[in-house]
Structures are given as C-alpha cells and as structure tokens.
Write a protein that holds these residues in place. Structure first.
Motif, PDB file in Angstrom:
ATOM      1  N   TYR A 187     -24.919 -13.419  13.421  1.00  0.00           N
ATOM      2  CA  TYR A 187     -24.253 -14.503  12.687  1.00  0.00           C
ATOM      3  C   TYR A 187     -25.270 -15.208  11.820  1.00  0.00           C
ATOM      4  CZ  TYR A 187     -26.414 -17.551  16.169  1.00  0.00           C
ATOM      5  OH  TYR A 187     -27.331 -18.191  16.966  1.00  0.00           O
ATOM      6  N   ASP A 188     -24.783 -15.999  10.874  1.00  0.00           N
ATOM      7  CA  ASP A 188     -25.676 -16.779  10.020  1.00  0.00           C
ATOM      8  C   ASP A 188     -24.845 -17.791   9.248  1.00  0.00           C
ATOM      9  OD1 ASP A 188     -27.981 -17.668   8.865  1.00  0.00           O
ATOM     10  OD2 ASP A 188     -28.506 -15.769   7.895  1.00  0.00           O
ATOM     11  N   THR A 189     -25.504 -18.839   8.800  1.00  0.00           N
ATOM     12  CA  THR A 189     -24.866 -19.873   7.981  1.00  0.00           C
ATOM     13  C   THR A 189     -25.859 -20.354   6.927  1.00  0.00           C
ATOM     14  OG1 THR A 189     -23.469 -20.607   9.818  1.00  0.00           O
ATOM     15  CG2 THR A 189     -23.734 -22.127   7.973  1.00  0.00           C
ATOM     16  N   VAL A 190     -25.389 -20.433   5.695  1.00  0.00           N
ATOM     17  CA  VAL A 190     -26.246 -20.847   4.580  1.00  0.00           C
ATOM     18  C   VAL A 190     -25.441 -21.785   3.683  1.00  0.00           C
ATOM     19  CG1 VAL A 190     -27.423 -20.069   2.474  1.00  0.00           C
ATOM     20  CG2 VAL A 190     -27.625 -18.737   4.589  1.00  0.00           C
ATOM     21  N   GLN A 191     -26.056 -22.892   3.266  1.00  0.00           N
ATOM     22  CA  GLN A 191     -25.427 -23.765   2.273  1.00  0.00           C
ATOM     23  C   GLN A 191     -26.062 -23.512   0.920  1.00  0.00           C
ATOM     24  OE1 GLN A 191     -25.564 -28.004   3.016  1.00  0.00           O
ATOM     25  NE2 GLN A 191     -23.723 -28.320   1.799  1.00  0.00           N
ATOM     26  N   GLY A 192     -25.221 -23.230  -0.089  1.00  0.00           N
ATOM     27  CA  GLY A 192     -25.733 -22.940  -1.418  1.00  0.00           C
ATOM     28  C   GLY A 192     -26.128 -24.195  -2.168  1.00  0.00           C
ATOM     29  N   SER A 193     -26.743 -23.985  -3.333  1.00  0.00           N
ATOM     30  CA  SER A 193     -27.202 -25.118  -4.144  1.00  0.00           C
ATOM     31  C   SER A 193     -26.042 -25.951  -4.673  1.00  0.00           C
ATOM     32  CB  SER A 193     -28.046 -24.601  -5.315  1.00  0.00           C
ATOM     33  OG  SER A 193     -27.293 -23.678  -6.099  1.00  0.00           O
ATOM     34  N   ASP A 194     -24.840 -25.363  -4.747  1.00  0.00           N
ATOM     35  CA  ASP A 194     -23.673 -26.108  -5.232  1.00  0.00           C
ATOM     36  C   ASP A 194     -22.967 -26.874  -4.121  1.00  0.00           C
ATOM     37  OD1 ASP A 194     -22.640 -24.001  -3.815  1.00  0.00           O
ATOM     38  OD2 ASP A 194     -21.223 -23.350  -5.364  1.00  0.00           O
ATOM     39  N   GLY A 195     -23.459 -26.779  -2.890  1.00  0.00           N
ATOM     40  CA  GLY A 195     -22.860 -27.493  -1.769  1.00  0.00           C
ATOM     41  C   GLY A 195     -21.895 -26.667  -0.952  1.00  0.00           C
ATOM     42  N   ALA A 196     -21.514 -25.489  -1.438  1.00  0.00           N
ATOM     43  CA  ALA A 196     -20.619 -24.618  -0.667  1.00  0.00           C
ATOM     44  C   ALA A 196     -21.348 -24.085   0.579  1.00  0.00           C
ATOM     45  CB  ALA A 196     -20.130 -23.466  -1.533  1.00  0.00           C
ATOM     46  N   ILE A 197     -20.600 -23.956   1.654  1.00  0.00           N
ATOM     47  CA  ILE A 197     -21.163 -23.461   2.913  1.00  0.00           C
ATOM     48  C   ILE A 197     -20.646 -22.045   3.143  1.00  0.00           C
ATOM     49  CG2 ILE A 197     -21.276 -23.787   5.414  1.00  0.00           C
ATOM     50  CD1 ILE A 197     -20.862 -26.782   4.907  1.00  0.00           C
ATOM     51  N   HIS A 198     -21.581 -21.124   3.362  1.00  0.00           N
ATOM     52  CA  HIS A 198     -21.247 -19.722   3.582  1.00  0.00           C
ATOM     53  C   HIS A 198     -21.640 -19.360   5.020  1.00  0.00           C
ATOM     54  CE1 HIS A 198     -20.952 -19.343  -0.837  1.00  0.00           C
ATOM     55  NE2 HIS A 198     -22.043 -20.104  -0.855  1.00  0.00           N
ATOM     56  N   THR A 199     -20.751 -18.704   5.706  1.00  0.00           N
ATOM     57  CA  THR A 199     -21.041 -18.305   7.080  1.00  0.00           C
ATOM     58  C   THR A 199     -20.530 -16.885   7.327  1.00  0.00           C
ATOM     59  OG1 THR A 199     -20.892 -18.974   9.413  1.00  0.00           O
ATOM     60  CG2 THR A 199     -18.896 -19.216   8.076  1.00  0.00           C
ATOM     61  N   VAL A 200     -21.173 -16.196   8.244  1.00  0.00           N
ATOM     62  CA  VAL A 200     -20.799 -14.825   8.570  1.00  0.00           C
ATOM     63  C   VAL A 200     -20.966 -14.617  10.065  1.00  0.00           C
ATOM     64  CG1 VAL A 200     -23.128 -13.884   8.215  1.00  0.00           C
ATOM     65  CG2 VAL A 200     -21.159 -12.382   8.001  1.00  0.00           C
ATOM     66  N   ILE A 201     -20.120 -13.787  10.634  1.00  0.00           N
ATOM     67  CA  ILE A 201     -20.302 -13.302  11.990  1.00  0.00           C
ATOM     68  C   ILE A 201     -19.923 -11.829  11.984  1.00  0.00           C
ATOM     69  CG2 ILE A 201     -17.967 -13.903  12.801  1.00  0.00           C
ATOM     70  CD1 ILE A 201     -19.366 -14.681  15.494  1.00  0.00           C
ATOM     71  N   GLY A 202     -20.716 -11.012  12.667  1.00  0.00           N
ATOM     72  CA  GLY A 202     -20.482  -9.578  12.621  1.00  0.00           C
ATOM     73  C   GLY A 202     -20.757  -8.914  13.954  1.00  0.00           C
ATOM     74  N   ASP A 203     -20.290  -7.692  14.079  1.00  0.00           N
ATOM     75  CA  ASP A 203     -20.414  -6.952  15.335  1.00  0.00           C
ATOM     76  C   ASP A 203     -20.629  -5.484  15.011  1.00  0.00           C
ATOM     77  OD1 ASP A 203     -20.287  -5.900  17.851  1.00  0.00           O
ATOM     78  OD2 ASP A 203     -18.228  -6.482  18.262  1.00  0.00           O
ATOM     79  N   VAL A 204     -21.862  -5.013  15.232  1.00  0.00           N
ATOM     80  CA  VAL A 204     -22.161  -3.590  15.096  1.00  0.00           C
ATOM     81  C   VAL A 204     -21.688  -2.898  16.376  1.00  0.00           C
ATOM     82  CG1 VAL A 204     -23.972  -1.862  14.789  1.00  0.00           C
ATOM     83  CG2 VAL A 204     -24.169  -4.098  13.673  1.00  0.00           C
ATOM     84  N   CYS A 205     -20.918  -1.828  16.245  1.00  0.00           N
ATOM     85  CA  CYS A 205     -20.404  -1.170  17.442  1.00  0.00           C
ATOM     86  C   CYS A 205     -21.559  -0.596  18.257  1.00  0.00           C
ATOM     87  CB  CYS A 205     -19.403  -0.076  17.070  1.00  0.00           C
ATOM     88  SG  CYS A 205     -20.114   1.355  16.252  1.00  0.00           S
TER      89      CYS A 205
END
Length: 377
Positions: A187-205
C-alpha cells in the motif's frame, strides 16, 4: 512397541566388506526383540544404490574397497545427512574415534568390544540424538526465518507522503503467520502538489520473498508515476508492464485498488483492478463502493483499459481499503468466509472504521467455533 515399551528397531544400512563381520553384526542384532531389517552393502558405491528413505541408521566400517578412514565417513555423511551414522570398526584408536565424532558420526564402536546389548543401545541412542539435532536445527532455522521475515516485512512498508491536514491516515499490516512467509500485499499514499491525495492498495498472488519483492517493485513504480503526475489508466498500464517483466512466472497476477481524492476532499476517482471494493461511511451511512470492477487484475490480459469509478464523498466520510485476506478469513475455522457483508457487520457493530477493533474482531471470529445454523459473522 516391544513388551518392555521400547520402540521397534528401525531399518539399518550396514556398510561392511568383510562377510564374517557382517554376519556377526546380524547375529548380534538377532538377539534384540523384534530385530531390525538390515541392508548389507560391501562398498560406498553399493551403499548408494541400496540406501532408501526408510533407513534411519547407518553402520559403517572405515576400511572399505572404495574409501578408507575419514574419507569413508564423509562419503556416508554426504549420502545420508539426516540419518544417524555409527562407525563400527576393528581399529581401537581413541584419536580416530574423536575425529569420527568431530566429523559428524553419532558414535564410534570397536567391533571386538561390542555385544548385542551395547550395539542395540548405541543404535537407539544415536537415532534419538540425530532426531533431536535435526529438530533443533529446524527450530533455529524457523526462528531465524521468522525474525528475518519480520525485519523484511516492516522494512518494506512505506512512509506515506501526506502532510498534516484535515485527512487522518491510518494503516495496519498483519501478514499471515502460519508458515512465517512474507506476503505480497502492499500500500502507499501520496499527496500531490495540487493537494489531491492518491492512495493504492494491492495484492500480488502468492506468499514469499519473491512476491514481497514484486509488491515493493509495484509500489515504488506507483509512487514514482504518481509523483510524476501520471495517474489513472496510463499508470495502470505501466504497472501492468512492470509486473509482466518482473514476475517469475506468467501465472502471477496482482489486484489493485487506487483512489484519487480531489483537493476539495469531496470527490474521489477510483479504479478497482480485480480488487475488493472499499468500504465507505458517508454522512453516517455505511456502504461499499459500487460500480466495480474497473477491469481484470494486472498481468492477465494484454492491452487492457480500466474504467474509472466516480465516487461522491460529501462533507464527512471515512474510507477503508483492504486486501482480500481480511474478508477471506474463515468463520470458526470452518468453510464459511467472512465476506464483505461480514466486514460491514463488524464495522456497523462498532459504529465506525476502527482498524484495531476490526482486526481483533476478525481474529476472534476466525478462531471461535461457529454453529452450523448461524450466518457467517
């Protein structure tokens, strides 16, 4: 078991080129109640052909046609590393005995000093010592693997790039521990320079260091793309390419959930790439994100376009992203799975998304026996 409570003598391999000495060993062990099955070999080469997995002890002379002294012992130890090895020789030399034990033999016996009782006892003790040594080695290896996996697991977790602000961010990582294996979740979370928040969660089998390393590669690739301003379908296609080049076999795939929360914090754009839908609490109402999936997992089909899902958030909201290890927890160890509905019931019981309580409750349900007539939660 024998009448005296001793276990039966296990099958033995006797490596002895002298037929008279071999006959003597067989005669001595015939005096043991329920004597062992003895496989006789006249040389190291013949012993390799006749050795099998049922043999638990090897008796070896140090004067053989194709090996002599410590060389003979080393050949046997290499052939049967998990089996008790006793040196049975006519050479009465304490220095040779010490050297043999130092090489790895369980005991050193002199032929002319051995009677039936001593030989049987030496064989039994040697087998038990070998079992204890192997168990100790496995325990040490298991502990080392567990500690190393723990360091790797926590070393692989990211530090979210999210400054202090109106959004509270929490995460929990609890890999399965039945076999002390690393997981491919990330997983990860990043806030961009424009203020938008991007997040991801993943699962490798799969589970293990290869899957964990692949998960890290995908997470770093996602963070790099996000910081470079590449999002949505373009980013997913790049991650798909990375996966296909980095995986160890073509059967490996990865599910993902990505979310981009706009600077106003009132709207999100999501992609459910074969992944379970996030849980949302909006204005006090509990639900899951509808409209998924956006498309198949990464790594399955070529040239896939994943559809974006628009998710209104409102003024007050909470969002839970998770991998299927949470909803695939069994109920009471039985065949029923918790499922998304079960997860929603747990959250509803506690009146909100509390990660610690969710984990505790899922763990409790997974261990607690469930009546066959009860629903899975």
């Amino acid at each position: 078991m024998t009448a005296h409570g001793l276990p039966e003598m296990p099958p033995l391999l006797l490596i002895e080129d002298d037929a008279g000495d071999a006959f003597l060993v067989e005669e001595l062990l015939q005096e043991v109640e329920k004597p062992p099955t003895i496989t006789w070999a006249r040389s190291i080469a013949e012993a390799r052909q006749r050795f099998n997995r049922d043999i638990q002890c090897v008796l070896v002379d140090l004067s053989l046609p194709d090996a002599d002294g410590m060389e003979a012992l080393r050949e046997v130890l290499a052939m049967a590393p998990d089996v008790a090895v006793l040196v049975l020789t006519g050479l009465n030399d304490a220095h040779v005995g010490i050297a043999a034990v130092a090489e790895g033999a369980e005991d050193f016996l002199v032929k002319q000093d051995v009677d039936a009782r001593l030989l049987a006892r030496a064989i039994r003790y040697a087998i038990e010592r070998k079992r204890a040594d192997l168990a100790h080695q496995r325990l040490i290896q298991s502990e080392l693997t567990s500690r190393e996996n723990t360091r790797l697991e926590y070393g692989l977790l990211p530090v979210p790039l999210l400054p202090q602000g109106p959004v509270a961010h929490q995460c929990r990582y609890l890999p399965g521990r039945q076999r002390s294996l690393l997981a491919g979740d990330f997983y990860d979370t990043v806030q961009g320079s424009d203020g938008a928040i991007h997040t991801v969660i993943g699962d490798v089998c799969g589970h293990g260091p290869d899957e964990a390393a692949l998960g890290v590669a995908l997470r770093i690739a996602w963070r790099t793309l996000t910081l470079a301003g590449i999002h949505g379908n373009e980013a997913l296609q790049t991650l798909d390419t990375v996966l296909k080049h980095e995986r160890r076999s073509p059967e490996i795939f990865t599910t993902l959930c990505t979310a981009t929360i706009d600077p106003s914090l009132r709207h999100a754009t999501m992609h459910l790439v074969g992944h379970p839908p996030p849980v949302l609490i909006r204005e006090g109402r509990l639900d899951v994100v509808r409209g998924g999936p956006s498309g198949p997992p990464l790594g399955i089909f070529p040239e896939v376009a994943w559809r974006a899902i628009d998710v209104p958030l409102g003024e007050e909201w909470s969002m839970l992203l998770y991998t299927d290890g949470l909803t695939e927890a069994t109920v009471g160890g039985g065949p029923d799975l918790l499922g998304t509905d079960g997860l929603l019931r747990i959250i509803d019981e506690h009146g909100g998304i509390d990660l610690d309580r969710i984990i505790d409750r899922v763990t409790e349900i997974n261990r607690k026996p469930s009546p066959t007539t009860s629903p899975p939660c």
